[in-house]
Design an enzyme around this catalytic site. Structure first.
Site, PDB file in Angstrom:
ATOM      1  N   LYS A 130       3.443   4.262  -1.256  1.00  0.00           N
ATOM      2  CA  LYS A 130       3.509   5.062  -2.319  1.00  0.00           C
ATOM      3  C   LYS A 130       4.908   5.966  -2.204  1.00  0.00           C
ATOM      4  CE  LYS A 130      -1.131   4.708  -1.655  1.00  0.00           C
ATOM      5  NZ  LYS A 130      -1.823   4.482  -0.332  1.00  0.00           N
TER       6      LYS A 130
ATOM      7  N   HIS B  48      -8.533  11.267   1.929  1.00  0.00           N
ATOM      8  CA  HIS B  48      -7.737  10.428   1.715  1.00  0.00           C
ATOM      9  C   HIS B  48      -6.455  10.429   2.591  1.00  0.00           C
ATOM     10  CE1 HIS B  48      -5.523   7.328  -0.358  1.00  0.00           C
ATOM     11  NE2 HIS B  48      -6.633   6.356  -0.162  1.00  0.00           N
TER      12      HIS B  48
ATOM     13  N   HIS C 225       0.712  -1.379   0.013  1.00  0.00           N
ATOM     14  CA  HIS C 225      -0.163  -0.095  -0.011  1.00  0.00           C
ATOM     15  C   HIS C 225       0.809   1.222   0.057  1.00  0.00           C
ATOM     16  CE1 HIS C 225      -3.226   2.713   1.994  1.00  0.00           C
ATOM     17  NE2 HIS C 225      -3.681   2.135   0.814  1.00  0.00           N
TER      18      HIS C 225
ATOM     19  N   ASP D  22      17.462   9.916  -7.448  1.00  0.00           N
ATOM     20  CA  ASP D  22      18.929  10.181  -7.318  1.00  0.00           C
ATOM     21  C   ASP D  22      19.415   9.811  -6.064  1.00  0.00           C
ATOM     22  OD1 ASP D  22      19.495  10.206  -9.954  1.00  0.00           O
ATOM     23  OD2 ASP D  22      19.444  12.334  -9.933  1.00  0.00           O
TER      24      ASP D  22
ATOM     25  N   LYS E 261      -3.650  10.593   5.493  1.00  0.00           N
ATOM     26  CA  LYS E 261      -3.214   9.897   6.406  1.00  0.00           C
ATOM     27  C   LYS E 261      -2.074  10.795   7.476  1.00  0.00           C
ATOM     28  CE  LYS E 261      -3.625   6.761   2.961  1.00  0.00           C
ATOM     29  NZ  LYS E 261      -5.398   6.673   2.876  1.00  0.00           N
TER      30      LYS E 261
ATOM     31  N   ASP F 176       1.544  17.059  20.144  1.00  0.00           N
ATOM     32  CA  ASP F 176       2.224  18.046  20.822  1.00  0.00           C
ATOM     33  C   ASP F 176       2.684  19.071  19.696  1.00  0.00           C
ATOM     34  OD1 ASP F 176       1.293  16.871  23.116  1.00  0.00           O
ATOM     35  OD2 ASP F 176       3.441  16.122  23.573  1.00  0.00           O
TER      36      ASP F 176
END
Length: 486
Positions: free
Chosen positions: A226, A405, A224, A231, A407, A412
């Site tokens: 991404k 979508h 899952h 380089d 996450k 703090d």
């Protein structure tokens, strides 16, 4: 008129024999599942499922069951030696660091994550079009390699755009590697990939569905992640896939709201390591020792930066959920605030206890969730956790009508997380995920500003689920039973 063959009926086992066979089956299945040592809830659910579905249940379990991935040990010898020495030096240098940042970093390291490294630049992207433009610029500037790992890589306008940039880099002699999840990118066929391959690019599919079943593996384990690395100096990670769903230019105002981070500097090394391990697994080239110096071009020396970032991978090949432990520990140590954005919120007992305990301690706990996702079952299950959080003093906002979508997690003033993992069992137990942990005020302040901006287009939840209509509550409670697989 057809009449039954009584001789055949007599040949069938008697009800007593069938009962003995059923009991034996339940005992064998229970022993098998118990030895997996999963959570009590998941264990009981699978025992009941196998008892109710003799023989057929085994096939279901082998395909989607929560078994630990028995993946080959990746022998990246040169890298591991270098990383081992670095880890020891980092641990010695920070042995007295008892701050929340120091403790979280050490926790992640003990759970097999690379140590924090510095970055010269940390940039957040809240819109897909800005992200895709940045990726195109960095791919165009690459001189040695471009590594891409995606869960969803669509056969659409955005996918064609990114593939064209990768093919152009390959034609310049840049090493281009594209790793896509077989379940998440089923429509990315040979014809669309042909220009990239003809230009010299390499393409692999992670854990192919059919091959996994034939080998007796589990098709349930997906990448899952991404990740984009150029380089070894520039890297991206976060919630954004390669899809028109995340592009206002392609989809209009309904495009998904998401968050991805671009990191420049030595902190990219953690993303590089995470990609290379999955690439080695996908290609099957996990056993050949690498010659000295072979990995150096992928991990260039970088001047120090002002930001500190730790890349934390997680997956079913680990004994524990690194990302889950990291969230629970961060929430448990919070003193001022815990601000979380997640599209799929189906927490386990430890996560729910950490959040409610923080709220009861007086910590400012805020959850930003989508008003509606692309899964009605997840939406229904998620609602069953809201009342406990509201009763403890946490606050919940519902974002929409756009699909949320992103996450992210803020703890703090000095810890922020941007990653690929949802707060559900699938992300924390079954999928390969990755999270960028941002340590220090500047990047965390930028993430907090983004959170507060999102609250302006969300509405606070004030109603209790206990007051919902009976059928709605019944459906949601039934959906919650599926929490171990959501």
């Amino acid at each position: 008129m057809w009449t039954p063959d009584l001789a055949l009926l007599d040949a069938l086992p008697s009800p007593g024999v069938l009962g003995v066979l059923e009991a034996a089956w339940v005992v064998v299945a229970s022993c098998w599942i118990l030895l997996e040592r999963r959570s009590p809830t998941a264990t009981l659910a699978w025992i009941l499922a196998l008892a109710a579905m003799p023989v057929v249940g085994v096939a279901v379990y082998l395909v989607v069951g929560p078994r630990r991935l028995d993946r080959k040990k990746l022998r990246l010898n040169v890298l591991k030696r270098a990383r081992g020495a670095y880890l020891e030096a980092w641990d010695r240098a920070t042995a007295r660091d008892l701050s929340s940042m120091g403790q979280l970093a050490r926790l992640a390291i003990r759970l097999q994550a690379p140590p924090p490294e510095t970055a010269r630049s940390v940039v957040l992207f809240a819109e897909g079009d800005d992200y895709f433009e940045a990726v195109e610029r960095d791919v165009a500037a690459a001189r040695h390699h471009v590594h891409v790992e995606m869960y969803i890589f669509e056969r659409d306008r955005t996918g064609a755009r990114v593939l064209a940039a990768l093919a152009a880099a390959a034609r310049r002699g840049v090493q281009v590697r594209l790793l896509v999840d077989d379940a998440g990118s089923p429509r990315l066929g040979a014809a669309l990939l042909a220009p990239l391959r003809e230009a010299g690019g390499e393409v692999e599919r992670f854990n192919p569905m059919l091959a996994s079943r034939l080998r007796g593996g589990s098709a349930n384990f997906r990448t899952h992640r991404k990740i984009v690395v150029c380089d070894g100096r520039v890297g991206f990670t976060g919630g954004m896939n390669v899809s028109d769903d995340q592009s206002v230019a392609a989809t209009g105002p309904a495009a998904w709201r998401d968050t991805t981070v671009r990191v420049e500097g030595a902190a990219v090394h953690g993303l590089q390591l995470t990609f290379l391990e999955n690439w080695a697994f996908a290609t099957g080239k996990t056993g050949s020792p690498l010659p000295p110096g072979a990995l150096r071009p992928y991990f260039p020396d970088e001047p120090p930066g002002s930001h500190e970032v730790q890349i934390v991978p997680s997956g079913p090949d680990q004994d524990t959920s690194t990302v889950g432990h990291l969230h629970v520990a961060a929430i448990g140590g919070a003193r001022e605030r815990v601000w979380i954005t997640t599209p799929y919120f189906v927490p386990d007992e430890a996560m729910l206890a950490a959040l409610t305990s923080a709220a009861l301690r007086g910590v400012d706990v805020r959850l930003l969730l989508p008003r509606r996702t692309d899964s009605r079952v997840v939406d229904a299950a998620s609602r069953t956790y809201h009342d406990a959080l509201l009763a403890a003093g946490a606050r919940i906002w519902l974002y929409g009508p756009r699909m949320l979508h992103a996450k992210t997690c803020l703890v703090d003033q000095d810890v922020g997380m941007v990653g690929t993992a949802n707060l559900d069992n699938r992300s924390l137990r079954l999928n390969f995920e990755v999270t960028a942990v941002l340590y220090g005020a500047p990047a965390v302040q930028a993430l907090a500003a983004l959170f507060e901006r999102d609250l302006e287009v969300a509405r606070p939840k004030t109603t209790r689920e206990a007051d919902a209509p009976f059928l709605s509550r019944l459906g949601a409670s039934a959906a919650r039973l599926l929490a171990p697989q959501l």
